[in-house]
Design a protein around this motif. Structure first.
Motif, mmCIF file in Angstrom:
data_model
loop_
_atom_site.group_PDB
_atom_site.id
_atom_site.type_symbol
_atom_site.label_atom_id
_atom_site.label_comp_id
_atom_site.label_asym_id
_atom_site.label_seq_id
_atom_site.Cartn_x
_atom_site.Cartn_y
_atom_site.Cartn_z
ATOM 1 N N GLU A 163 24.158 57.322 -121.939
ATOM 2 C CA GLU A 163 23.819 58.401 -121.021
ATOM 3 C C GLU A 163 24.194 59.756 -121.635
ATOM 4 O O GLU A 163 23.409 60.702 -121.636
ATOM 5 C CB GLU A 163 24.579 58.173 -119.715
ATOM 6 C CG GLU A 163 23.998 58.877 -118.529
ATOM 7 C CD GLU A 163 24.769 58.543 -117.253
ATOM 8 O OE1 GLU A 163 24.183 58.628 -116.172
ATOM 9 O OE2 GLU A 163 25.984 58.210 -117.339
ATOM 10 N N LYS A 203 21.913 60.944 -124.348
ATOM 11 C CA LYS A 203 20.607 61.464 -123.938
ATOM 12 C C LYS A 203 20.537 62.979 -124.122
ATOM 13 O O LYS A 203 19.460 63.552 -124.256
ATOM 14 C CB LYS A 203 20.354 61.156 -122.457
ATOM 15 C CG LYS A 203 19.776 59.780 -122.227
ATOM 16 C CD LYS A 203 19.424 59.615 -120.758
ATOM 17 C CE LYS A 203 19.228 58.154 -120.408
ATOM 18 N NZ LYS A 203 19.325 57.910 -118.963
ATOM 19 N N ARG A 237 2.944 43.762 -129.332
ATOM 20 C CA ARG A 237 1.654 43.410 -128.728
ATOM 21 C C ARG A 237 1.657 41.978 -128.212
ATOM 22 O O ARG A 237 1.162 41.698 -127.114
ATOM 23 C CB ARG A 237 0.516 43.570 -129.756
ATOM 24 C CG ARG A 237 0.132 45.000 -130.007
ATOM 25 C CD ARG A 237 -1.008 45.060 -131.009
ATOM 26 N NE ARG A 237 -2.235 44.508 -130.479
ATOM 27 C CZ ARG A 237 -2.928 43.516 -131.018
ATOM 28 N NH1 ARG A 237 -2.513 42.940 -132.135
ATOM 29 N NH2 ARG A 237 -4.025 43.085 -130.457
ATOM 30 N N LYS A 242 3.716 41.790 -125.080
ATOM 31 C CA LYS A 242 2.992 42.394 -123.963
ATOM 32 C C LYS A 242 1.921 41.429 -123.437
ATOM 33 O O LYS A 242 1.746 41.257 -122.228
ATOM 34 C CB LYS A 242 2.335 43.694 -124.469
ATOM 35 C CG LYS A 242 1.974 44.677 -123.384
ATOM 36 C CD LYS A 242 1.511 45.994 -124.028
ATOM 37 C CE LYS A 242 0.658 46.799 -123.079
ATOM 38 N NZ LYS A 242 0.041 47.968 -123.729
ATOM 39 N N ALA A 243 1.221 40.803 -124.362
ATOM 40 C CA ALA A 243 0.173 39.855 -123.974
ATOM 41 C C ALA A 243 0.774 38.618 -123.318
ATOM 42 O O ALA A 243 0.316 38.167 -122.265
ATOM 43 C CB ALA A 243 -0.654 39.468 -125.197
ATOM 44 N N MET A 264 1.756 38.706 -119.685
ATOM 45 C CA MET A 264 0.728 38.664 -118.637
ATOM 46 C C MET A 264 0.538 37.265 -118.078
ATOM 47 O O MET A 264 0.002 37.092 -117.001
ATOM 48 C CB MET A 264 -0.601 39.161 -119.204
ATOM 49 C CG MET A 264 -0.557 40.641 -119.554
ATOM 50 S SD MET A 264 -2.075 41.127 -120.389
ATOM 51 C CE MET A 264 -1.593 42.763 -120.956
ATOM 52 N N VAL A 265 0.939 36.266 -118.848
ATOM 53 C CA VAL A 265 0.640 34.902 -118.399
ATOM 54 C C VAL A 265 1.855 33.987 -118.235
ATOM 55 O O VAL A 265 1.766 32.980 -117.538
ATOM 56 C CB VAL A 265 -0.362 34.204 -119.370
ATOM 57 C CG1 VAL A 265 -1.642 35.038 -119.496
ATOM 58 C CG2 VAL A 265 0.239 33.974 -120.739
ATOM 59 N N THR A 317 -2.458 28.886 -115.627
ATOM 60 C CA THR A 317 -3.908 28.748 -115.806
ATOM 61 C C THR A 317 -4.392 29.440 -117.077
ATOM 62 O O THR A 317 -5.395 29.064 -117.642
ATOM 63 C CB THR A 317 -4.674 29.385 -114.632
ATOM 64 O OG1 THR A 317 -4.280 30.761 -114.538
ATOM 65 C CG2 THR A 317 -4.346 28.691 -113.323
ATOM 66 N N ASP A 318 -3.648 30.458 -117.523
ATOM 67 C CA ASP A 318 -4.120 31.267 -118.637
ATOM 68 C C ASP A 318 -3.178 31.161 -119.837
ATOM 69 O O ASP A 318 -1.979 30.941 -119.682
ATOM 70 C CB ASP A 318 -4.214 32.741 -118.209
ATOM 71 C CG ASP A 318 -5.137 32.914 -117.009
ATOM 72 O OD1 ASP A 318 -5.808 31.942 -116.636
ATOM 73 O OD2 ASP A 318 -5.162 34.018 -116.449
ATOM 74 N N ASN A 319 -3.746 31.317 -121.015
ATOM 75 C CA ASN A 319 -2.951 31.247 -122.238
ATOM 76 C C ASN A 319 -3.178 32.466 -123.109
ATOM 77 O O ASN A 319 -4.200 33.136 -122.995
ATOM 78 C CB ASN A 319 -3.364 30.020 -123.065
ATOM 79 C CG ASN A 319 -3.191 28.746 -122.277
ATOM 80 O OD1 ASN A 319 -2.261 28.630 -121.485
ATOM 81 N ND2 ASN A 319 -4.113 27.816 -122.480
ATOM 82 N N VAL A 320 -2.226 32.683 -123.990
ATOM 83 C CA VAL A 320 -2.341 33.771 -124.945
ATOM 84 C C VAL A 320 -1.944 33.227 -126.305
ATOM 85 O O VAL A 320 -1.013 32.428 -126.400
ATOM 86 C CB VAL A 320 -1.414 34.942 -124.556
ATOM 87 C CG1 VAL A 320 -1.185 35.861 -125.728
ATOM 88 C CG2 VAL A 320 -1.994 35.707 -123.385
ATOM 89 N N SER A 321 -2.629 33.668 -127.337
ATOM 90 C CA SER A 321 -2.282 33.204 -128.679
ATOM 91 C C SER A 321 -2.568 34.281 -129.711
ATOM 92 O O SER A 321 -3.619 34.924 -129.682
ATOM 93 C CB SER A 321 -3.092 31.940 -129.001
ATOM 94 O OG SER A 321 -2.902 31.600 -130.354
ATOM 95 N N LEU A 322 -1.614 34.513 -130.584
ATOM 96 C CA LEU A 322 -1.835 35.426 -131.714
ATOM 97 C C LEU A 322 -1.634 34.619 -132.988
ATOM 98 O O LEU A 322 -0.594 33.992 -133.185
ATOM 99 C CB LEU A 322 -0.846 36.598 -131.660
ATOM 100 C CG LEU A 322 -0.875 37.563 -132.847
ATOM 101 C CD1 LEU A 322 -2.211 38.284 -132.965
ATOM 102 C CD2 LEU A 322 0.240 38.598 -132.729
ATOM 103 N N GLU A 323 -2.657 34.619 -133.847
ATOM 104 C CA GLU A 323 -2.612 33.834 -135.076
ATOM 105 C C GLU A 323 -2.337 34.776 -136.233
ATOM 106 O O GLU A 323 -3.060 35.763 -136.418
ATOM 107 C CB GLU A 323 -3.988 33.168 -135.251
ATOM 108 C CG GLU A 323 -4.046 32.137 -136.344
ATOM 109 C CD GLU A 323 -5.436 31.506 -136.427
ATOM 110 O OE1 GLU A 323 -6.098 31.374 -135.368
ATOM 111 O OE2 GLU A 323 -5.862 31.165 -137.540
#
Lengths: 344, 344, 344
Positions: A172, A175, A237, A240-241, A244-245, A268-274
């Motif tokens: 603090e 800052k 990234r 962050k992605a 979401m899931v 229900t949803d997936n995320v993948s970074l290759e």
């Protein structure tokens, strides 16, 4: 090497009550995770006998929850095997006779902000070569070992000592300093307070008794097979992605393809970074995958200095080591994060 | 000169119930502060007898809390001694026959924003020379006297009158104007509403009966020994720093050193800014110190136009006068802030 | 043409219970508005008999609240008269055999964001010429018909089909894409999921059964006399100004003066923006005025792409059509908003 799973856990730990996680909506999964998320005891077993879940220095096997994860490296240490450096550190428990330093706002803010990701107070060890902190988060899931060498300071003059610092308050105060403002730090050996000067404004900050701050954890010595180096923006990234899931994030390596996957699986949803070699600054490929708590990965990755290369090292169901430098290499950060074990 | 303290307070004021300050966590200090924060009655006593805490024009000593601080200058006024200017102002209680003006968005927003720091509605007095407002906050701790001369306007045409303005609504309307947009103001003598034109959009704003707005306070005539002029950014920085450790801020002058200190003392941590002649645009040094509520100093300093020089005048345990100008000197602001008395 | 008012409403609709609007502070006005806000049934009556408030395809007059406003155009449709295009659309209820497309982040975000202003999920119809969605908000007050032609995509390949999309989740995923990032979309006919690629990150998003999503409304065929075209910033400003004083906004045209007024009347304050031909890109003047819910106008106007010209068409107490294009005209948006009827 193996990590306890729900099924074989009963042997290793007599009746444990998992930490309450009241806001969790998936009760059937969490107790399992709480129990199993720990550095594999087998790692220490390679070098010496381990009494798991025991940080009583007498070595008696009193089951204890508080230090059952990353921090159980302590046990090994307190039972006799310690290297010279750790012995040396252990000796110093009082404040330094002398501590006077000046540093750019940006560097000290980065250092304090990093630790703040997991703890509110920490022991900062000062010696003639710089300052260093090792801290573990209250849930024993994440650990930081961060050091700021004397070379990172504009001026630096210190003897051995330890300062118990309220990081929240310190952050603090900082800052008020802009990136290039000079922050002058000095320990007042009369009042036992830390004096912080920022462009004419003088703060006098009370310190905390270091003995009241949680014991510094030991760094377990692990042989983690997968390692890759990547621009911090890519991790951000992915996080962050994934956020979401899901609540967890998986790091996976396929040795044959020399490819790293950062993945998250939601209901229900997936995320993948290759990531193939062309995306990576460096890669030591091996077959392996491990799951980590997304909240921790988020907190840690938020602290990555922009544009920095991050080296991540992991093994199947083993902790992940996250390493990076800033201030021209004068500040070195190592974060260690315990894995989560999937129930299915 | 002296200010009442808890101990000698009983004589001056029969059984007072301090204003409720329900969220305060330091109950033992607050009643004391509530009672004592007032312009020293001795100031008025120099010129005439004062009935403290009494704004009943009959002059009877009915104890009353509402106006026991800055506003008790009123008492003196209503009891006979009034200067010519105040008499003149007192005569006008109705709306103007004519009020038509155009002004840049920046200037009028600054004027209204300043008053908004302490009040939600105010009497704006208009006359051929400009507009002027004097207002005291509900707790009688802070007062503003602000005027915008005709020269601050792009065009200006007005007769004597008073407009009761909902400053909150007015400020909201002015948000539609950019800094350099022309804001046209006119009083509709038929509907008794204020018409505000901003780039094609016409607002018709109902006015408030000026008699329903709190009486304008008198400016006490005080001889405050310490005065210094400083860049507003320095005050802002001090306030920001003080805010990290305390609820109050102290202004202190050491005459011999010709130095002003802006200080804050928290339970464990302190903040201090030392200002010598080289940091100050002007200084009239004298021995003295006074404590002020940080919340008020914060609200007032937030309104300082960027880059402006601020003149602060104070005396030991006396109010602080805060003066500045903007719009090339056409807008003059005087804020007065009652001191807080330390209990120890 | 007429719109029901409270007085003649009883005939058209047997005992209706207005939708609860619990946070409304003007109970006497709201029930009236809820009942009356609908496309004038007379519009459909011109072409065929209408059973108001009935979306039962058997044609029985069962009073029903859910579709009593904009959506009652459906009734007409389901009772036999449908044009060829609608018949064609009605046939396709399953997912496409093929859907593979790439589009700039900015365009797809704009498209999804627009729909998000009124609904959380929608049927997106895909065919070789592009994608198209028609959706009505839960309160039947606003409707969107938006299409993104194949030309808006960097690459596009699709057969006829309908995708049930969780717009909230889709919008969240799209946040990862910058304006010029390429977003690759493909429908996986095996998993029945939508795969979204953004700069290396692959999302697999579950779709919603289109049959579980609210029926697409019919566009009533109306002859609205007033039409004007204006820069979106002007509407935004009017809405911002109106929002300071009222919950409704009136659009009014004076034919003789060839002037459009955007107005709001609060309890005490008013706002008015006068637009003559010089302010307008186009104007078809006629006598008329209509009142609309400010919340809806706000939500719709927030989605206007910056710098776009908006065409508004309305008639006295009739819906307003709001039309604009983006992506070089490849994306066409039509919003329709039911009027509010003033009680006095």
């Amino acid at each position: 090497m193996s990590t306890n799973t729900e099924s074989d856990n009963a042997d290793a730990k007599p009746t444990t009550t998992p930490d309450a996680d009241t806001i969790d909506t998936e009760p059937q999964v969490e107790p399992e995770e709480e129990d199993e998320v720990e550095v594999s005891p087998d790692v220490e077993a390679e070098t010496e006998p381990v009494e798991p879940d025991n940080d009583d220095v007498t070595g008696k096997e009193v089951p204890k929850e508080a230090d059952d994860e990353i921090a159980n490296g302590d046990d090994a240490e307190t039972e006799g095997e310690a290297d010279a450096e750790d012995d040396g550190e252990a000796v110093v428990t009082g404040p330094p006779q002398q501590f006077q330093a000046a540093i750019k706002g940006g560097a000290i803010k980065e250092f304090v902000g990093t630790l703040r990701a997991i703890v509110d107070e920490a022991k900062i060890r000062v010696d003639p070569d710089g300052i260093q902190t090792r801290a573990v988060d209250p849930a024993n899931v994440a650990m930081y070992d961060a050091s700021l060498a004397a070379g990172a300071f504009e001026s630096y003059d210190a003897t051995d000592g330890v300062l118990g610092v309220n990081l929240k308050r310190f952050a603090e105060i900082l800052k008020l300093a802009k990136k290039d403002d000079l922050v002058q730090l000095s320990f007042n050996t009369t009042t036992f307070k830390l004096v912080v000067h920022i462009d004419g404004v003088e703060f006098t900050m009370a310190l905390i008794d270091p003995d009241s701050i949680r014991k510094e954890p030991e760094l377990p010595d692990m042989d983690l097979p997968v390692s890759f180096t990547i621009e911090e923006a890519q991790i951000r990234r992915s996080v962050k992605a994934a956020d979401m899931v899901a609540d967890h994030i998986r790091f996976r390596c396929e040795e044959a393809e020399e490819t790293v996957f950062i993945e998250a699986e939601g209901d229900t949803d997936n995320v993948s970074l290759e990531l193939t070699e062309s995306d990576l600054a460096a890669l030591t490929a091996a077959e392996g995958q491990a799951l980590y708590s997304l909240d921790y990965v988020k907190d840690i990755s938020k602290q990555f200095p922009r544009g920095t290369e991050i080296t991540l090292t992991f093994g199947s169901d083993f902790p992940m080591m996250i390493e990076y430098e800033f201030s021209n290499g004068e500040c070195e950060v190592l974060a260690m994060l315990a894995p989560r074990i999937q129930s299915d």
